[in-house]
Scaffold this motif. Structure first.
Motif, short mmCIF file in Angstrom:
data_model
loop_
_atom_site.label_atom_id
_atom_site.label_comp_id
_atom_site.label_asym_id
_atom_site.label_seq_id
_atom_site.Cartn_x
_atom_site.Cartn_y
_atom_site.Cartn_z
N GLY A 225 -5.59 2.07 4.29
CA GLY A 225 -4.73 2.91 3.46
C GLY A 225 -5.36 3.23 2.12
N VAL A 226 -5.32 4.49 1.72
CA VAL A 226 -5.97 4.88 0.47
C VAL A 226 -5.36 4.16 -0.73
N HIS A 227 -4.09 3.78 -0.62
CA HIS A 227 -3.44 3.07 -1.73
C HIS A 227 -4.03 1.68 -1.93
N TRP A 228 -4.79 1.19 -0.93
CA TRP A 228 -5.39 -0.13 -1.08
C TRP A 228 -6.62 -0.13 -1.98
N GLY A 229 -7.12 1.04 -2.36
CA GLY A 229 -8.16 1.08 -3.37
C GLY A 229 -7.64 0.51 -4.68
N PRO A 230 -6.64 1.14 -5.29
CA PRO A 230 -6.08 0.56 -6.51
C PRO A 230 -5.37 -0.77 -6.28
N ASN A 231 -4.67 -0.91 -5.15
CA ASN A 231 -3.94 -2.16 -4.91
C ASN A 231 -4.86 -3.37 -4.89
N SER A 232 -6.05 -3.21 -4.30
CA SER A 232 -6.98 -4.35 -4.25
C SER A 232 -7.42 -4.77 -5.65
N LEU A 233 -7.57 -3.80 -6.54
CA LEU A 233 -7.92 -4.13 -7.92
C LEU A 233 -6.76 -4.81 -8.63
N CYS A 234 -5.55 -4.37 -8.33
CA CYS A 234 -4.35 -5.03 -8.87
C CYS A 234 -4.34 -6.50 -8.44
N VAL A 235 -4.62 -6.75 -7.16
CA VAL A 235 -4.66 -8.12 -6.64
C VAL A 235 -5.72 -8.94 -7.37
N LEU A 236 -6.91 -8.38 -7.52
CA LEU A 236 -8.00 -9.10 -8.21
C LEU A 236 -7.60 -9.48 -9.63
N LEU A 237 -6.97 -8.55 -10.35
CA LEU A 237 -6.59 -8.83 -11.73
C LEU A 237 -5.50 -9.89 -11.80
N MET A 238 -4.56 -9.86 -10.87
CA MET A 238 -3.52 -10.90 -10.84
C MET A 238 -4.13 -12.27 -10.55
N TYR B 271 8.42 -0.07 7.53
CA TYR B 271 9.25 -0.97 6.74
C TYR B 271 10.12 -0.22 5.73
N ASN B 272 9.55 0.74 5.04
CA ASN B 272 10.34 1.50 4.07
C ASN B 272 9.58 2.74 3.66
N ALA B 273 10.25 3.64 2.92
CA ALA B 273 9.57 4.88 2.53
C ALA B 273 10.24 5.48 1.31
N ASN B 274 9.42 6.12 0.49
CA ASN B 274 9.86 6.96 -0.62
C ASN B 274 8.78 8.02 -0.80
N PRO B 275 8.98 9.00 -1.66
CA PRO B 275 7.97 10.05 -1.76
C PRO B 275 6.57 9.58 -2.08
N VAL B 276 6.44 8.52 -2.89
CA VAL B 276 5.11 8.02 -3.26
C VAL B 276 4.42 7.40 -2.06
N SER B 277 5.12 6.48 -1.38
CA SER B 277 4.48 5.80 -0.24
C SER B 277 4.27 6.75 0.92
N MET B 278 5.14 7.74 1.06
CA MET B 278 4.98 8.71 2.15
C MET B 278 3.73 9.57 1.92
N GLN B 279 3.52 10.00 0.70
CA GLN B 279 2.33 10.80 0.38
C GLN B 279 1.06 9.99 0.65
N ALA B 280 1.07 8.70 0.25
CA ALA B 280 -0.11 7.86 0.45
C ALA B 280 -0.39 7.65 1.94
#
Length: 461
Positions: free
Chosen positions: A279-292, A336-345
């Motif tokens: 998933g393209v959203h995992w580019g930023p998400n993986s950095l979020c995980v690293l920082l946490m 699991y769930n959806a909204n405009p942001v997650s749907m676009q990703a």
């Protein structure tokens, strides 16, 4: 029995209750259906009064109960079981001062990011985390109450539907690090201010932050400046991530088979690492995980190893090959769930994928979007076109807005409700196709994913 989590005397001391039969508990449960031997059963009031199930939980092996009325099993009796659960959570936090605690919220991705952070924490030592999506006024105190006294690090998921809900949860957790994955148009019907109201509500996560704590924020989100300002007011050290970030900058995201390589700059230093996500959203998400993980004291090699092993979870990108006559198609379960942001990703991710057959989506209604809901649904047609999706199946009255916006050649099928759509989809499948299922929980997207699996197996037989 497993290690003792709570003795009856400790529970009474934490809650101001009275011991009625001595016991020691290895866990805490609020659901009589899932009570494990050795658990403390907390009899909460709900659709049914939890006290009705105390005897049943004892038969299943519960060690004791937390109650507000006399029962025939070992128990601690309190005035209010919900307030007692909160007090038990606070006591668990205070008896483990060594534990570094993190909290994750956001309109999209909070559960997956929480799970990935948990994976890193468990590699680094004695860890504790939310289970499922226990992220509300009951789930957060329950997760705290389950935290063992020797925990070194913990991570909690925090959710909300209305303003004012996150503040008390953050104050329960008192996190040393918090993350807001992103802010988008979610639960808009509950916010008179619209999306800025959602952003302000997410910023409540800073209200319980320990002094000098870290705030991990998405630099690509339009509300970044607002969130950064609120974090700094709370005394937080801000660490940003994303393509526009100064600290953890995403340079590239390269999909390779069933995974991807993240190319980034972290604090000015180049970094490239593999993940088991497409998933393209995992580019930023993986950095979020690293920082946490960095903020919670996990070293870089351990964090990267955890990300390399972290697989998509059910309903959030997990894949399944389903046999058909003459071959198979691939089900991508984003139900699991959806909204405009997650749907676009999700649509962008499918669009970037190399497939042998066609790219197909099955979409159900996105809920709680307020009066602009028809527009949000219709506008998905633009993302569908950009992604090069071949066929679209829709279910639900709100998705009719998208159905009407689609060109005829992309219309795969429509049904009033999700369960009726599955048969249409499986009849259209051809070997090599990839079908992604996505929608809100309330519109039963999961029923389509489950039915597709079953129908595919039936075809195989």
């Amino acid at each position: 029995m497993a290690d003792v989590l709570w003795t009856a005397e400790e529970i009474a001391a934490a809650t101001g209750g009275q011991v009625a039969g001595d016991f020691s508990a290895a866990g805490v449960s609020i659901d009589s259906r899932t009570v494990e031997p050795g658990d403390l059963f907390v009899a909460l009031a709900g659709v049914r009064d939890g006290h009705e199930f105390v005897a049943q939980t004892a038969q299943k092996g519960a060690a004791g109960a937390l109650v507000s009325q006399a029962v025939e099993t070992p128990a601690v009796v309190v005035a209010d079981t919900f307030k007692a659960l909160e007090a038990l959570g606070v006591a668990a936090r205070e008896r483990a001062p060594q534990a570094r605690r993190g909290a994750v919220t956001g309109s999209v991705g909070k559960t997956s990011v929480t799970r990935a952070v948990e994976a890193g924490l468990r590699r680094a030592g004695k860890a504790h985390a939310s289970v499922k999506s226990y992220n509300n006024h009951i789930g957060v105190p329950l997760t705290l109450a389950r935290m063992p006294r020797d925990t070194q690090r913990a991570v909690f998921e925090v959710g909300m539907n209305h303003s004012g809900e996150i503040t008390p949860l953050s104050k329960f957790i008192r996190p040393h690090a918090v993350a807001i994955t992103t802010v988008g148009p979610v639960h808009l019907e509950n916010f008179a201010e619209g999306e800025i109201g959602v952003a302000k509500a997410k910023a409540e996560i800073f209200d319980g932050l320990e002094p000098g704590g870290v705030a991990v924020l998405n630099a690509d989100n339009q509300w970044f400046d607002l969130l950064k300002g609120e974090a700094e007011k709370a005394g937080a050290v801000v660490r940003d991530f994303g393509r526009d970030a100064a600290y953890a900058r995403l340079v590239d995201f390269v999909v390779e088979g069933q995974g991807a390589t993240v190319v980034a700059e972290l604090d000015g230093q180049p970094l490239s690492f593999p993940i088991r996500q497409t998933g393209v959203h995992w580019g930023p998400n993986s950095l979020c995980v690293l920082l946490m993980l960095e903020a919670l004291g996990v070293d870089r090699p351990t964090a990267l190893a955890a990300l390399a092993d972290f697989a998509p979870i059910e309903g959030r990108g997990a894949e399944l090959e389903i046999a058909l006559k003459g071959g198979a198609f691939t089900l991508v379960d984003e139900s699991y769930n959806a909204n405009p942001v997650s749907m676009q990703a999700a649509l962008a991710t499918l669009g970037a994928r190399k497939v042998a057959g066609r790219k197909i989506v099955a979409l159900t209604d996105m809920l709680e979007l307020g009066p602009d809901s028809p527009r949000f649904h219709a506008e998905l047609s633009q993302a569908i076109e950009k992604a090069g999706i071949d066929l679209v199946f829709c279910a639900g009255p709100l998705m009719m807005s998208l159905w009407k916006a689609l060109p005829q050649e992309r219309r795969g099928g429509y049904a009033d409700a999700a369960p009726a759509l599955a048969q249409q989809i499986v009849e259209a499948m051809q070997p090599g196709d990839v079908v992604m299922v996505k929608g809100s929980n309330g519109s039963r997207a999961g029923a389509i994913a489950a039915a597709l699996s079953a129908l595919g197996l039936r075809e195989q037989v």
